[in-house]
Write a protein that holds these residues in place. Structure first.
Motif, mmCIF file in Angstrom:
data_model
loop_
_atom_site.group_PDB
_atom_site.id
_atom_site.type_symbol
_atom_site.label_atom_id
_atom_site.label_comp_id
_atom_site.label_asym_id
_atom_site.label_seq_id
_atom_site.Cartn_x
_atom_site.Cartn_y
_atom_site.Cartn_z
ATOM 1 N N UNK A 78 0.822 -1.216 0.000
ATOM 2 C CA UNK A 78 0.000 0.000 0.000
ATOM 3 C C UNK A 78 0.855 1.263 0.000
ATOM 4 N N UNK A 79 1.984 1.258 0.703
ATOM 5 C CA UNK A 79 2.945 2.370 0.670
ATOM 6 C C UNK A 79 4.326 1.755 0.534
ATOM 7 N N UNK A 80 4.874 1.644 -0.669
ATOM 8 C CA UNK A 80 6.088 0.858 -0.875
ATOM 9 C C UNK A 80 7.356 1.445 -0.271
ATOM 10 N N UNK A 81 7.399 2.744 -0.027
ATOM 11 C CA UNK A 81 8.627 3.348 0.470
ATOM 12 C C UNK A 81 8.791 3.176 1.970
ATOM 13 N N UNK A 82 7.695 3.248 2.711
ATOM 14 C CA UNK A 82 7.749 3.187 4.168
ATOM 15 C C UNK A 82 7.998 1.749 4.626
ATOM 16 N N UNK A 83 9.191 1.471 5.138
ATOM 17 C CA UNK A 83 9.574 0.108 5.477
ATOM 18 C C UNK A 83 8.775 -0.434 6.657
ATOM 19 N N UNK A 84 8.310 0.442 7.547
ATOM 20 C CA UNK A 84 7.616 -0.028 8.750
ATOM 21 C C UNK A 84 6.352 -0.811 8.425
ATOM 22 N N UNK A 85 5.674 -0.460 7.333
ATOM 23 C CA UNK A 85 4.428 -1.140 7.000
ATOM 24 C C UNK A 85 4.676 -2.624 6.771
ATOM 25 N N UNK A 86 5.594 -2.955 5.870
ATOM 26 C CA UNK A 86 5.898 -4.359 5.601
ATOM 27 C C UNK A 86 6.509 -5.035 6.829
ATOM 28 N N UNK A 87 7.317 -4.288 7.578
ATOM 29 C CA UNK A 87 7.918 -4.829 8.807
ATOM 30 C C UNK A 87 6.844 -5.272 9.789
ATOM 31 N N UNK A 88 5.817 -4.431 9.992
ATOM 32 C CA UNK A 88 4.749 -4.774 10.916
ATOM 33 C C UNK A 88 3.945 -5.973 10.449
ATOM 34 N N UNK A 89 3.625 -5.997 9.153
ATOM 35 C CA UNK A 89 2.900 -7.137 8.590
ATOM 36 C C UNK A 89 3.693 -8.422 8.794
ATOM 37 N N UNK A 90 4.957 -8.389 8.403
ATOM 38 C CA UNK A 90 5.764 -9.614 8.423
ATOM 39 C C UNK A 90 5.994 -10.115 9.842
ATOM 40 N N UNK A 91 6.223 -9.196 10.765
ATOM 41 C CA UNK A 91 6.479 -9.630 12.146
ATOM 42 C C UNK A 91 5.240 -10.307 12.737
ATOM 43 N N UNK A 92 4.074 -9.725 12.520
ATOM 44 C CA UNK A 92 2.850 -10.329 13.049
ATOM 45 C C UNK A 92 2.550 -11.658 12.360
ATOM 46 N N UNK A 93 2.765 -11.719 11.039
ATOM 47 C CA UNK A 93 2.425 -12.932 10.289
ATOM 48 C C UNK A 93 3.330 -14.113 10.644
ATOM 49 N N UNK A 94 4.502 -13.851 11.201
ATOM 50 C CA UNK A 94 5.346 -14.970 11.622
ATOM 51 C C UNK A 94 4.688 -15.824 12.709
ATOM 52 N N UNK A 95 3.674 -15.262 13.362
ATOM 53 C CA UNK A 95 2.964 -16.019 14.402
ATOM 54 C C UNK A 95 1.768 -16.796 13.850
ATOM 55 N N UNK A 96 1.518 -16.681 12.540
ATOM 56 C CA UNK A 96 0.328 -17.299 11.960
ATOM 57 C C UNK A 96 0.235 -18.808 12.212
ATOM 58 N N UNK A 97 1.341 -19.577 12.172
ATOM 59 C CA UNK A 97 1.214 -21.010 12.451
ATOM 60 C C UNK A 97 0.614 -21.314 13.820
ATOM 61 N N UNK A 98 0.680 -20.354 14.745
ATOM 62 C CA UNK A 98 0.109 -20.552 16.074
ATOM 63 C C UNK A 98 -1.372 -20.187 16.116
ATOM 64 N N UNK A 99 -1.892 -19.603 15.029
ATOM 65 C CA UNK A 99 -3.301 -19.263 14.987
ATOM 66 C C UNK A 99 -3.553 -17.766 15.026
ATOM 67 N N UNK A 100 -4.776 -17.326 14.675
ATOM 68 C CA UNK A 100 -5.120 -15.903 14.629
ATOM 69 C C UNK A 100 -4.911 -15.182 15.958
ATOM 70 N N UNK A 101 -5.161 -15.840 17.067
ATOM 71 C CA UNK A 101 -4.991 -15.193 18.367
ATOM 72 C C UNK A 101 -3.534 -14.809 18.604
ATOM 73 N N UNK A 102 -2.618 -15.631 18.139
ATOM 74 C CA UNK A 102 -1.193 -15.328 18.302
ATOM 75 C C UNK A 102 -0.787 -14.140 17.431
#
Length: 326
Positions: A78-102
């Motif tokens: 959505x905003x390709x220059x701002x690194x924090x956006x992808x950083x936040x997505x990726x950090x949270x998604x690393x917990x996906x194998x543990x389920x949505x609550x994680x």
């Protein structure tokens, strides 16, 4: 007031397009709604985008796997220059194998960390400026790097707040920040609420403010900091860095560690967002150029490391102009 938060299983955020005329809250229940809010700058500011990305991942995690993947990728871009956006997505998604609550737990952790990180970097930035300047400082800033760009405190304006609380702040010179006026619409609104003396200037007057000796330091945020110390920030930052070097005053970048991007060797490796030209041929609803005028609406610019006196994060101070690298 938090700029962005999680309430009753959805995102709530200040609609920054409504300021300064109204404080309007957005209730965001889907990733599509969040992506739209980010693209039209209703949610903006690097740290706030990191939190938004993480909370958006929590929304996406509720969906079937294929839908989740598509939503997450659209959000990251959505905003390709701002690194924090992808950083936040990726950090949270690393917990996906543990389920949505994680995923949600990780996102809420990022939200709370943002407040602590920005308070810490604000104190460190104030310490650095007072150690390298007068006991009472006038500063110049560009765009909006206050509570509206974060969760509730601020990066560059967080340092301003820390100086103000210590009785060490004189006046803040605020660049209007074309084309969407984040300086005049948002920064002045925040400073007024904080009771901080400030003066608004047009962007083209910014270097002259420094040449006239009206400010003792330039203090800005960042959307991405490359591995060599190059800084990507709102368009119009680079001329201030040149003017600060000429005037012999510090050019200081305040940003959390999450804005540092070791995967971009230099600023030249960062994609610079080019936005709709309608933003620069209109002022609000008023046309300011003939119909059909060609445009180049660069959203950000690159300030080379050798012009950056200091980068202040929640953990350290880096001096790129002296050859130090993040």
């Amino acid at each position: 007031m938090r700029t962005i938060d999680w309430r009753d299983d959805h995102i709530v955020a200040v609609d920054q397009t409504a300021l300064p005329d109204a404080v309007r809250m957005l209730d965001i229940h889907t990733v599509a709604e969040l992506t739209d809010a980010i693209r039209r700058l209703a949610i903006r500011g690097a740290p706030a985008l990191g939190v938004a990305g993480a909370l958006g991942a929590a929304l996406a995690a509720r969906e079937p796997a294929d839908v989740c993947r598509r939503q997450v990728e659209a959000l990251r871009q959505a905003r390709p220059t701002a690194v924090n956006l992808a950083w936040g997505v990726d950090r949270a998604m690393r917990r996906l194998p543990e389920g949505p609550a994680a995923v949600l737990a990780e996102a809420l952790g990022i939200l709370d960390e943002d407040v602590r990180a920005n308070r810490a970097l604000a104190a460190r930035g104030a310490d650095w400026l007072l150690a390298h300047g007068a006991a009472r400082l006038n500063v110049q800033t560009h765009c909006n790097a206050g509570g509206l760009a974060c969760v509730e405190w601020g990066t560059a304006l967080g340092v301003v707040r820390a100086l103000h609380e210590r009785g060490a702040l004189g006046r803040v010179y605020v660049d209007e920040t074309r084309p969407l006026l984040q300086g005049s619409r948002l920064t002045t609104w925040e400073l007024a609420r904080l009771g901080i003396e400030h003066t608004l200037v047009v962007d083209s007057a910014g270097p002259s403010v420094l040449a006239r000796g009206l400010a003792d330091a330039v203090l800005v945020g960042a959307d991405r900091i490359a591995a060599n110390g190059d800084v990507i920030n709102k368009i119009g930052t680079y001329p201030l860095a040149l003017a600060a070097a000429r005037a012999g005053i510090p050019f200081v970048v305040a940003a959390p560690e999450s804005t540092l991007d070791p995967d971009s060797p230099t600023g030249q490796d960062v994609e610079i967002e080019i936005r709709d030209g309608a933003e620069i041929v209109h002022m609000g609803q008023i046309r300011t150029a003939p119909a059909g005028t060609p445009t180049l609406n660069l959203a950000f610019d690159l300030t080379p490391a050798d012009l950056v006196t200091a980068i202040v994060t929640e953990h350290r101070v880096i001096h790129p102009a002296k050859g130090e690298r993040p």
